[in-house]
Design an enzyme around this catalytic site. Structure first.
Site, PDB file in Angstrom:
ATOM      1  N   HIS A   1      15.335  -3.246   8.766  1.00 29.40           N
ATOM      2  CA  HIS A   1      15.071  -2.090   7.909  1.00 29.40           C
ATOM      3  C   HIS A   1      13.739  -2.316   7.208  1.00 29.40           C
ATOM      4  O   HIS A   1      13.642  -3.189   6.335  1.00 29.40           O
ATOM      5  CB  HIS A   1      16.167  -1.921   6.855  1.00 29.40           C
ATOM      6  CG  HIS A   1      17.455  -1.398   7.393  1.00 29.40           C
ATOM      7  ND1 HIS A   1      18.604  -1.322   6.627  1.00 29.40           N
ATOM      8  CD2 HIS A   1      17.798  -0.906   8.617  1.00 29.40           C
ATOM      9  CE1 HIS A   1      19.593  -0.810   7.353  1.00 29.40           C
ATOM     10  NE2 HIS A   1      19.128  -0.562   8.566  1.00 29.40           N
ATOM     11  N   GLU A   2      12.718  -1.571   7.580  1.00 31.07           N
ATOM     12  CA  GLU A   2      11.475  -1.568   6.805  1.00 31.07           C
ATOM     13  C   GLU A   2      11.530  -0.372   5.865  1.00 31.07           C
ATOM     14  O   GLU A   2      11.555   0.765   6.303  1.00 31.07           O
ATOM     15  CB  GLU A   2      10.244  -1.483   7.707  1.00 31.07           C
ATOM     16  CG  GLU A   2       8.925  -1.382   6.946  1.00 31.07           C
ATOM     17  CD  GLU A   2       8.769  -2.475   5.899  1.00 31.07           C
ATOM     18  OE1 GLU A   2       8.747  -2.137   4.692  1.00 31.07           O
ATOM     19  OE2 GLU A   2       8.686  -3.658   6.277  1.00 31.07           O
TER      20      GLU A   2
ATOM     21  N   GLU B   1       8.666  -9.330   1.689  1.00 26.64           N
ATOM     22  CA  GLU B   1       8.091  -8.712   0.489  1.00 26.64           C
ATOM     23  C   GLU B   1       9.168  -8.593  -0.600  1.00 26.64           C
ATOM     24  O   GLU B   1       9.426  -7.522  -1.127  1.00 26.64           O
ATOM     25  CB  GLU B   1       7.481  -7.329   0.801  1.00 26.64           C
ATOM     26  CG  GLU B   1       6.388  -7.353   1.850  1.00 26.64           C
ATOM     27  CD  GLU B   1       6.921  -7.342   3.284  1.00 26.64           C
ATOM     28  OE1 GLU B   1       6.282  -7.953   4.161  1.00 26.64           O
ATOM     29  OE2 GLU B   1       7.988  -6.728   3.518  1.00 26.64           O
TER      30      GLU B   1
ATOM     31  N   GLU C   1      10.686 -14.185   2.523  1.00 31.34           N
ATOM     32  CA  GLU C   1       9.274 -14.503   2.741  1.00 31.34           C
ATOM     33  C   GLU C   1       8.677 -14.979   1.413  1.00 31.34           C
ATOM     34  O   GLU C   1       8.651 -16.165   1.146  1.00 31.34           O
ATOM     35  CB  GLU C   1       8.564 -13.275   3.292  1.00 31.34           C
ATOM     36  CG  GLU C   1       7.158 -13.512   3.792  1.00 31.34           C
ATOM     37  CD  GLU C   1       6.517 -12.215   4.255  1.00 31.34           C
ATOM     38  OE1 GLU C   1       5.710 -12.267   5.186  1.00 31.34           O
ATOM     39  OE2 GLU C   1       6.812 -11.157   3.666  1.00 31.34           O
TER      40      GLU C   1
ATOM     41  N   GLU D   1       1.796 -14.713   9.845  1.00 37.18           N
ATOM     42  CA  GLU D   1       1.126 -13.521  10.367  1.00 37.18           C
ATOM     43  C   GLU D   1      -0.344 -13.438   9.957  1.00 37.18           C
ATOM     44  O   GLU D   1      -1.155 -12.815  10.650  1.00 37.18           O
ATOM     45  CB  GLU D   1       1.865 -12.252   9.933  1.00 37.18           C
ATOM     46  CG  GLU D   1       1.791 -11.920   8.463  1.00 37.18           C
ATOM     47  CD  GLU D   1       2.841 -12.612   7.633  1.00 37.18           C
ATOM     48  OE1 GLU D   1       3.039 -12.217   6.469  1.00 37.18           O
ATOM     49  OE2 GLU D   1       3.476 -13.560   8.141  1.00 37.18           O
TER      50      GLU D   1
END
Length: 667
Positions: A382-383, A452, A470, A476
């Site tokens: 889920h973003e 995030e 994270e 990345e």
């Protein structure tokens, strides 16, 4: 076996002269072995505390208390009403973790205060002294308050006795926690995030952080004068720091104290300050390794959004499932499977994602079914784009879909500088949101890892479905920016990772990224990437590279290395320079070792005293090949085997930005 002991302890108090020559009563509590001691006193009716480690004073008398709305000072004019001392000692077991059994042993002092004015507000300060550090928190008990309580400032300070080198990232910046660590004297800092790690001039290693953060703002630290660090609570958009009704309990303010860098990593103080497990041992919570198409998207091979280079297609998913099954793994993450992705998906605006509708060219039902046939479970994704208004409307439907499909883990992203383009990720709004989602996930038998996120404060003890997060600058950045310098990966274990597991997404074996953007690369060697699986703790570890880049002998280590441990030992370490960590597999008699260095090549001798003294082991060694470093043949890995026992010393050569990974297989 769990042992719990709560005993009354004698209250220690002494009288000392303050600066004005008055006598004031001082209360103190020392850790079980006497390594650390906290002193408390009222100075001119204002609460102060100080901390000693042995004969070294670490924190000189420092302020406590609050400023409330309408400039009401809740930091002075107090009397001590009562002081209670107790001892606590138990050993508890993690559902999963870097150490199976953890001892929680401390001495506690609870100071009950009351203001002398007409309101007679009460405040309780709880102090705990551990042999690996100290902690304290505030409790505002229910006391007939009619109006809501608005905390405008917390006045807690840490007055360091001496200056030291601090490793820090800035607070209140657009990219949240995703910055490179800098090191500079405490006396030169501005406002920084925690964990904040300091090496004092006396040589002590210190880490300032917080634990058990519930319905409160997270803390940053600001240096206003000298070597003083002051708590700076992350505010709401309107400037209020914390808004509550009737009562509040702050997070624990924590100070871990070590005599060497490894002591900080081997401290479980943050976990011990959280509440015991509320979920039991849920069957859906399992440590694992996983593959994904994430790296292909970051290096530009695929896109997150629909189109010619769309990554999340049914065909791509089936190819990755085939590869995952062939290599004996059982979990796969496919970002971009749902509607709402655009080329501007990462920009600050209220993106509208769907959490139930599949993207064109992707059939979620077919992919899940194909995975089940191959023994591969899909990880949900889920973003939110930080549009939580949109997410909260769909969260139950999104989680229910995953439960229906037999998906048990979900990655939840929050790209955006502020939640709803308004509130900080780490203010009280964000704190409450992230905990709500975690509890909601448990209702649907889902384990979670956040990107995030709010920083970790030990919630995984209470909710073991909180796997990782994270909250730092991860792999990345090597794909599309100037990259992470070699010292970054030997700073993280002593800073960000002191708070809890990190989803760094290691395992890029093609460190020169031959299929990626021109000039972009990983600033380290392939052997160092292998070592990360031991040096970086997480119960879930991604194998981030493209499938074709794993057709090398060194891939065997990634197939072997587990993600759940019985014990962890840091064998040698200097912050920002090097680290060597050994961990024992929870499900076998094998040990694993990872060693990493910064840009400087090193020769390291490792006594193998952590091994079973009655056993013999085959050491399977994956090292930088001769002449290998960041810029010279960085993908070359020398693989060798030798028979060893606990009395041996293993000599390692680490190339610049290099590493070594070892499996000790019991014979």
């Amino acid at each position: 076996m769990i042992k719990k002991l709560i005993l009354p302890a004698l209250l220690l108090s002494i009288s000392i002269g303050n600066a004005q020559g008055k006598k004031t009563k001082t209360y103190e509590v020392a850790s079980p072995e006497g390594k650390n001691k906290i002193q408390f006193q009222l100075v001119d009716n204002a609460p102060k505390y100080s901390v000693n480690h042995g004969k070294i004073q670490v924190i000189t008398p420092s302020d406590m208390g609050f400023m409330l709305k309408n400039n009401e000072d809740f930091s002075k004019n107090f009397d001590v009403v009562k002081v209670e001392n107790s001892t606590f000692d138990e050993t508890w077991q993690q559902v999963w973790g870097e150490k199976k059994k953890i001892r929680n042993h401390y001495n506690q002092m609870v100071v009950k205060l009351q203001q002398k004015n007409a309101e007679k507000r009460k405040l309780e300060i709880q102090f705990r002294a551990y042999d690996d550090g100290i902690a304290f928190r505030y409790v505002y008990p229910k006391q007939g308050t009619k109006d809501s309580i608005f905390i405008m400032d917390e006045k807690t300070t840490f007055n360091l006795k001496e200056d030291g080198k601090a490793w820090w990232i800035p607070a209140y910046k657009e990219n949240r926690y995703e910055y490179l660590y800098k090191d500079s004297p405490v006396s030169t800092l501005d406002t920084v995030h925690t964990p904040l790690t300091v090496e004092s001039k006396s040589g002590l290693k210190l880490s300032f952080h917080e634990a058990n953060l519930i319905d409160y703002a997270s803390t940053t630290l600001v240096n206003n004068t000298g070597t003083q660090l002051k708590t700076d609570l992350v505010p709401w958009a309107d400037g209020v720091k914390v808004r509550v009704k009737d009562t509040f309990t702050s997070s624990w303010r924590t100070l871990q104290i070590g005599e060497n860098a490894g002591d900080l990593i081997e401290s479980y103080l943050i976990l011990n300050l959280n509440e015991p497990n509320k979920l039991g041992n849920p069957s859906y919570v399992k440590p694992f390794k996983y593959f994904g198409i994430w790296w292909a998207m970051h290096i530009g091979k695929y896109t997150f959004w629909e189109g010619e280079k769309q990554g999340a297609t049914t065909d791509h998913a089936k190819d990755y499932i085939d590869f995952t099954a062939k290599e004996g793994l059982h979990h796969l993450l496919i970002e971009g499977w749902n509607k709402g992705w655009t080329p501007a998906w990462y920009e600050n605006k209220m993106h509208m994602f769907s959490f139930t509708q599949s993207a064109d060219n992707f059939d979620l039902d077919k992919v899940v079914e194909y995975g089940k046939e191959k023994g591969v479970e899909l990880i949900g994704y889920h973003e939110t784009g930080s549009n939580l208004i949109n997410y909260m409307k769909q969260i139950d439907a999104g989680f229910a879909l995953y439960k229906k499909l037999g998906i048990h883990t979900v990655k939840i992203g929050h790209v955006g500088s502020k939640l709803n383009m308004k509130e900080w990720h780490h203010g009280q709004f964000g704190v409450n949101y992230f905990r709500y989602v975690l509890q909601k996930a448990a209702e649907y038998d889902l384990a979670v890892f956040y990107h995030e996120p709010i920083k970790d404060t030990g919630e995984r003890r209470t909710y073991p479905n909180m796997l990782a997060r994270e909250a730092a600058r991860g792999q990345e950045y090597n794909a599309w920016s100037e990259g992470n310098p070699p010292n970054h990966v030997v700073i993280l274990p002593f800073t960000r990772m002191l708070s809890g597991p990190m989803d760094y997404t290691p395992g890029v074996l093609d460190v020169e990224i031959k299929q990626g953007y021109p000039g972009k690369r990983v600033h380290g060697t392939t052997a160092q990437q292998l070592a990360m699986y031991v040096c970086f703790y997480s119960p879930i570890q991604m194998l981030a590279d493209l499938p074709e880049n794993y057709a090398v002998p060194a891939f065997q280590f990634l197939k072997d290395v587990p993600t759940d441990w019985t014990d962890t030992k840091v064998l040698n370490a200097e912050i920002g320079q090097y680290i060597t960590t050994a961990r024992k597999d929870r499900n076998s008699d094998d040990w694993y070792l990872g060693s990493m260095t910064n840009e400087k090549a090193r020769d390291i001798s490792v006594p193998l005293t952590f091994l079973d003294s009655k056993a013999t082991y085959e050491a399977q060694i994956y090292a930088d090949a001769e002449g290998t470093d960041e810029t010279h043949n960085p993908s070359a890995v020398a693989i060798s085997k030798k028979t060893v026992k606990a009395s041996d010393v293993l000599k390692l050569h680490l190339g610049g930005a290099g590493g070594t990974a070892v499996r000790f297989k019991k014979l």
